[in-house]
Design an enzyme around this catalytic site. Structure first.
Site, PDB file in Angstrom:
ATOM      1  N   TYR A  53       0.810  -1.221   0.000  1.00  0.00           N
ATOM      2  CA  TYR A  53       0.000   0.000   0.000  1.00  0.00           C
ATOM      3  C   TYR A  53       0.845   1.274   0.000  1.00  0.00           C
ATOM      4  O   TYR A  53       0.452   2.284  -0.583  1.00  0.00           O
ATOM      5  CB  TYR A  53      -0.943   0.002   1.207  1.00  0.00           C
ATOM      6  CG  TYR A  53      -2.243  -0.696   0.916  1.00  0.00           C
ATOM      7  CD1 TYR A  53      -3.123  -0.168  -0.025  1.00  0.00           C
ATOM      8  CD2 TYR A  53      -2.609  -1.869   1.563  1.00  0.00           C
ATOM      9  CE1 TYR A  53      -4.322  -0.788  -0.318  1.00  0.00           C
ATOM     10  CE2 TYR A  53      -3.809  -2.506   1.274  1.00  0.00           C
ATOM     11  CZ  TYR A  53      -4.665  -1.955   0.336  1.00  0.00           C
ATOM     12  OH  TYR A  53      -5.849  -2.561   0.041  1.00  0.00           O
ATOM     13  N   PHE A  74      12.341   0.003   5.341  1.00  0.00           N
ATOM     14  CA  PHE A  74      13.398  -0.821   5.914  1.00  0.00           C
ATOM     15  C   PHE A  74      13.650  -1.965   4.951  1.00  0.00           C
ATOM     16  O   PHE A  74      12.897  -2.946   4.928  1.00  0.00           O
ATOM     17  CB  PHE A  74      12.924  -1.356   7.266  1.00  0.00           C
ATOM     18  CG  PHE A  74      14.046  -1.673   8.223  1.00  0.00           C
ATOM     19  CD1 PHE A  74      15.368  -1.478   7.872  1.00  0.00           C
ATOM     20  CD2 PHE A  74      13.770  -2.155   9.496  1.00  0.00           C
ATOM     21  CE1 PHE A  74      16.393  -1.750   8.751  1.00  0.00           C
ATOM     22  CE2 PHE A  74      14.796  -2.431  10.394  1.00  0.00           C
ATOM     23  CZ  PHE A  74      16.103  -2.228  10.019  1.00  0.00           C
ATOM     24  N   ASP A 113      15.225   2.186  10.317  1.00  0.00           N
ATOM     25  CA  ASP A 113      14.131   1.839  11.218  1.00  0.00           C
ATOM     26  C   ASP A 113      13.244   3.055  11.520  1.00  0.00           C
ATOM     27  O   ASP A 113      13.641   3.943  12.289  1.00  0.00           O
ATOM     28  CB  ASP A 113      14.719   1.275  12.514  1.00  0.00           C
ATOM     29  CG  ASP A 113      13.627   0.864  13.480  1.00  0.00           C
ATOM     30  OD1 ASP A 113      12.434   0.843  13.079  1.00  0.00           O
ATOM     31  OD2 ASP A 113      13.951   0.562  14.647  1.00  0.00           O
ATOM     32  N   TYR A 227      -7.269  -2.343   8.562  1.00  0.00           N
ATOM     33  CA  TYR A 227      -8.061  -3.420   7.947  1.00  0.00           C
ATOM     34  C   TYR A 227      -9.033  -3.946   8.988  1.00  0.00           C
ATOM     35  O   TYR A 227      -8.693  -3.978  10.168  1.00  0.00           O
ATOM     36  CB  TYR A 227      -7.142  -4.555   7.449  1.00  0.00           C
ATOM     37  CG  TYR A 227      -7.911  -5.679   6.792  1.00  0.00           C
ATOM     38  CD1 TYR A 227      -8.573  -5.451   5.583  1.00  0.00           C
ATOM     39  CD2 TYR A 227      -8.017  -6.931   7.384  1.00  0.00           C
ATOM     40  CE1 TYR A 227      -9.311  -6.457   4.983  1.00  0.00           C
ATOM     41  CE2 TYR A 227      -8.760  -7.943   6.780  1.00  0.00           C
ATOM     42  CZ  TYR A 227      -9.402  -7.691   5.578  1.00  0.00           C
ATOM     43  OH  TYR A 227     -10.146  -8.691   4.987  1.00  0.00           O
ATOM     44  N   TYR A 237      -8.478 -11.923  13.035  1.00  0.00           N
ATOM     45  CA  TYR A 237      -8.064 -10.582  12.628  1.00  0.00           C
ATOM     46  C   TYR A 237      -8.780  -9.494  13.440  1.00  0.00           C
ATOM     47  O   TYR A 237      -8.246  -9.012  14.432  1.00  0.00           O
ATOM     48  CB  TYR A 237      -8.236 -10.359  11.111  1.00  0.00           C
ATOM     49  CG  TYR A 237      -7.380  -9.196  10.681  1.00  0.00           C
ATOM     50  CD1 TYR A 237      -6.170  -9.381  10.035  1.00  0.00           C
ATOM     51  CD2 TYR A 237      -7.742  -7.884  11.013  1.00  0.00           C
ATOM     52  CE1 TYR A 237      -5.346  -8.314   9.724  1.00  0.00           C
ATOM     53  CE2 TYR A 237      -6.932  -6.806  10.711  1.00  0.00           C
ATOM     54  CZ  TYR A 237      -5.744  -7.020  10.056  1.00  0.00           C
ATOM     55  OH  TYR A 237      -4.932  -5.944   9.752  1.00  0.00           O
ATOM     56  N   THR A 277       0.020  -9.151  -0.035  1.00  0.00           N
ATOM     57  CA  THR A 277       1.260  -8.385   0.156  1.00  0.00           C
ATOM     58  C   THR A 277       2.178  -9.270   0.994  1.00  0.00           C
ATOM     59  O   THR A 277       1.761 -10.312   1.503  1.00  0.00           O
ATOM     60  CB  THR A 277       1.043  -7.047   0.906  1.00  0.00           C
ATOM     61  OG1 THR A 277       0.615  -7.327   2.233  1.00  0.00           O
ATOM     62  CG2 THR A 277       0.041  -6.136   0.223  1.00  0.00           C
TER      63      THR A 277
HETATM   64  P1  NAD Z   1       4.001  -4.473   3.098  1.00  0.00           P
HETATM   65  O1  NAD Z   1       4.649  -5.596   3.822  1.00  0.00           O
HETATM   66  O2  NAD Z   1       3.741  -4.625   1.654  1.00  0.00           O
HETATM   67  O3  NAD Z   1       4.870  -3.134   3.305  1.00  0.00           O
HETATM   68  C1  NAD Z   1       5.325  -2.760   4.592  1.00  0.00           C
HETATM   69  C2  NAD Z   1       6.215  -1.530   4.494  1.00  0.00           C
HETATM   70  O4  NAD Z   1       6.673  -1.212   5.822  1.00  0.00           O
HETATM   71  C3  NAD Z   1       7.478  -1.739   3.643  1.00  0.00           C
HETATM   72  O5  NAD Z   1       7.748  -0.554   2.929  1.00  0.00           O
HETATM   73  C4  NAD Z   1       8.578  -1.965   4.689  1.00  0.00           C
HETATM   74  O6  NAD Z   1       9.888  -1.630   4.256  1.00  0.00           O
HETATM   75  C5  NAD Z   1       8.092  -1.011   5.778  1.00  0.00           C
HETATM   76  N1  NAD Z   1       8.654  -1.310   7.098  1.00  0.00           N
HETATM   77  C6  NAD Z   1       8.465  -2.403   7.879  1.00  0.00           C
HETATM   78  N2  NAD Z   1       9.139  -2.269   9.052  1.00  0.00           N
HETATM   79  C7  NAD Z   1       9.753  -1.052   8.990  1.00  0.00           C
HETATM   80  C8  NAD Z   1      10.601  -0.324   9.885  1.00  0.00           C
HETATM   81  N3  NAD Z   1      10.919  -0.786  11.097  1.00  0.00           N
HETATM   82  N4  NAD Z   1      11.075   0.877   9.475  1.00  0.00           N
HETATM   83  C9  NAD Z   1      10.774   1.389   8.256  1.00  0.00           C
HETATM   84  N5  NAD Z   1       9.952   0.755   7.386  1.00  0.00           N
HETATM   85  C10 NAD Z   1       9.458  -0.441   7.752  1.00  0.00           C
HETATM   86  O7  NAD Z   1       2.670  -4.150   3.901  1.00  0.00           O
HETATM   87  P2  NAD Z   1       1.182  -3.759   3.440  1.00  0.00           P
HETATM   88  O8  NAD Z   1       0.387  -4.990   3.383  1.00  0.00           O
HETATM   89  O9  NAD Z   1       1.207  -2.803   2.311  1.00  0.00           O
HETATM   90  O10 NAD Z   1       0.705  -3.005   4.765  1.00  0.00           O
HETATM   91  C11 NAD Z   1       0.821  -1.613   4.943  1.00  0.00           C
HETATM   92  C12 NAD Z   1      -0.302  -1.155   5.864  1.00  0.00           C
HETATM   93  O11 NAD Z   1      -1.558  -1.406   5.211  1.00  0.00           O
HETATM   94  C13 NAD Z   1      -0.343  -1.937   7.191  1.00  0.00           C
HETATM   95  O12 NAD Z   1      -0.691  -1.049   8.226  1.00  0.00           O
HETATM   96  C14 NAD Z   1      -1.445  -2.956   6.949  1.00  0.00           C
HETATM   97  O13 NAD Z   1      -2.071  -3.365   8.124  1.00  0.00           O
HETATM   98  C15 NAD Z   1      -2.405  -2.120   6.086  1.00  0.00           C
HETATM   99  N6  NAD Z   1      -3.355  -2.934   5.315  1.00  0.00           N
HETATM  100  C16 NAD Z   1      -2.943  -4.036   4.619  1.00  0.00           C
HETATM  101  C17 NAD Z   1      -3.888  -4.818   3.966  1.00  0.00           C
HETATM  102  C18 NAD Z   1      -3.490  -6.063   3.195  1.00  0.00           C
HETATM  103  O14 NAD Z   1      -4.352  -6.897   2.923  1.00  0.00           O
HETATM  104  N7  NAD Z   1      -2.255  -6.212   2.837  1.00  0.00           N
HETATM  105  C19 NAD Z   1      -5.245  -4.459   3.991  1.00  0.00           C
HETATM  106  C20 NAD Z   1      -5.626  -3.298   4.658  1.00  0.00           C
HETATM  107  C21 NAD Z   1      -4.667  -2.537   5.330  1.00  0.00           C
END
Ligand code: NAD
Length: 396
Positions: A53, A74, A113, A227, A237, A277
């Site tokens: 996202y 990260f 981080d 979510y 969840y 993801t």
């Molecule tokens: P993702 O794993 O694709 O991306 C996570 C991001 O966080 C990456 O850019 C990673 O480098 C960064 N990150 C992680 N730890 C870090 C740290 N310590 N310092 C700096 N950067 C760090 O995740 P995603 O699925 O896109 O999720 C992003 C948000 O969207 C989350 O809050 C998730 O709950 C929410 N979300 C996800 C979904 C889904 O189905 N995937 C649905 C709704 C909401």
């Protein structure tokens, strides 16, 4: 080096640099093909900008609105001695920066981080010396652990139910087997620690630090992603440890709006759709639910990926020229299509009968697998996966 996918459990430990660039380009093409957006953000900070996202938000801001972007994430660079490619998020960001700069946009990334005070300071210094201020902050972190910047204590999040032991079924994507899963309830400590990792405290700390450093523009917006999900996944969840953390994240939005009131800033939690993801593939039951959700939504012609979700969020909620429509808890909803009654009714009808014998036929597990591999740059047309590629790409 020739880079092939190496799957370990729910992870792929390799990533293809050219495939990741193709993934970024596909998302840019989608955004550039959409009707030209109205007035949107011009200087954007994305925290968690390299995948999922966050990456899609960065692409939407840059290629939909011509915004300058600073991305925080990260990720792991390549290790040429060990012949280990960089992580997908690293390659995505290299590709993003190159393509954004080719359009004349400022695009800079900070790898480290995001929970630490040092990285927040580094980000503030970068904003001061480049963009002066930001008018949109996207908070899209997904992390299994957090070192608290004030105490140095390490916290780990868990994916467990809270009310009662969870008995359900889950999917091993690698061998297409549906197996029973049973997860014990979380302890009070685990519930609390998950909230510390994935709740709203760090989002608040970011906004406070940015505000105190005077790098937030008047009328700025900040959005964090949440979510909720349907009844089927509630125990693990919505009503589980991660749902508790999301409750906390959502409840932090009005606190941030209060913090920003003298610059007329606003904070929103946006409840997004379930998607493949790197983070969601680690949550028990989610791959099974998502495989079925994709089938039902594709059949109805309403399937969306990260980039479609982000475009809709920006164009019809955040920058439509009107205040975004909020739900009864003050949240933006772009999970509306996933949660549509007819979609969930259909999923409900199929769910109980799902097993290893009918999984390929009834769900979109093939689509799930393809999308999972594409997160690591595999499966893109036009990429020669038998060719030697340079793995040591630099972020500049
Ligand atoms: P993702 O794993 O694709 O991306 C996570 C991001 O966080 C990456 O850019 C990673 O480098 C960064 N990150 C992680 N730890 C870090 C740290 N310590 N310092 C700096 N950067 C760090 O995740 P995603 O699925 O896109 O999720 C992003 C948000 O969207 C989350 O809050 C998730 O709950 C929410 N979300 C996800 C979904 C889904 O189905 N995937 C649905 C709704 C909401």
């Amino acid at each position: 080096m020739i880079v092939r996918p190496k799957i370990r459990g729910f992870l792929c430990t390799t990533a293809h640099p050219q495939g990741c660039a193709a993934n970024v380009q596909q998302q840019i093409d989608y955004i550039e093909a959409q009707p030209k957006a109205g007035k949107g953000p011009s200087r954007v900070l994305v925290i968690g900008a390299s995948n999922g996202y966050g990456l899609a938000s960065r692409i939407t801001a840059a290629f939909g609105y011509g915004a300058d972007t600073l991305g925080v994430f990260f990720e792991r660079p390549a290790d040429t001695k060990k012949k280990r490619p960089a992580s997908a998020g690293w390659y995505n960001s290299v590709a993003f920066e190159e393509k954004a700069r080719a359009k004349g946009l400022y695009a800079k990334s900070i790898n480290g981080d995001a929970f630490s005070n040092e990285l927040k300071q580094q980000t503030i210094e970068e904003i001061k010396s480049s963009m002066k201020s930001v008018d949109l902050v996207i908070y899209s972190l997904a992390s299994p652990r957090r070192t608290h910047p004030d105490t140095g204590i390490n916290y780990a999040s868990v994916l467990k139910p809270i009310e009662k032991k969870y008995e359900c079924k889950t999917l091993d994507v690698n061998n297409c087997k549906v197996t029973p899963v049973s997860i014990e309830t979380a302890s009070e400590e685990e519930i609390e620690h998950t909230k510390i990792v994935m709740g709203g405290e760090d989002w608040f700390m970011w906004m406070k630090a940015l505000k105190e450093a005077n790098v937030l523009a008047e009328d700025c917006l900040t959005v964090a992603y949440s979510y909720r999900g349907p009844k089927i996944t509630q125990s693990i969840y919505g009503k589980g440890t991660i749902g508790g953390a999301k409750d906390h994240l959502e409840a932090t939005a009005p606190e941030i709006t209060e913090l920003l009131k003298d610059i007329n800033g606003k904070a929103y939690a946006s409840v997004n759709k379930a998607l493949v993801t790197q983070s969601s593939s680690a949550i028990p039951v989610m791959p099974l639910y998502i495989s079925l959700l994709y089938r039902v939504m594709k059949d109805k012609g309403i399937q969306e990926g990260c980039i479609e979700q982000c475009y809709r969020l920006f164009a019809s909620k955040l920058f439509s020229g009107q205040e975004p429509l909020l739900d009864e808890k003050g949240r933006i909803r772009v999970d509306d299509l996933e949660m549509r009654e007819d979609v969930q009714e259909e999923i409900g009808k199929i769910w109980d009968n799902l097993d290893s014998d009918n999984i390929t036929e009834i769900t979109d597990i093939e689509g799930y697998k393809q999308e999972f591999l594409s997160l690591f740059g595999f499966g893109f047309e036009g990429v020669d996966y038998d060719a030697d590629v340079e793995i040591d790409l630099k972020l500049t």
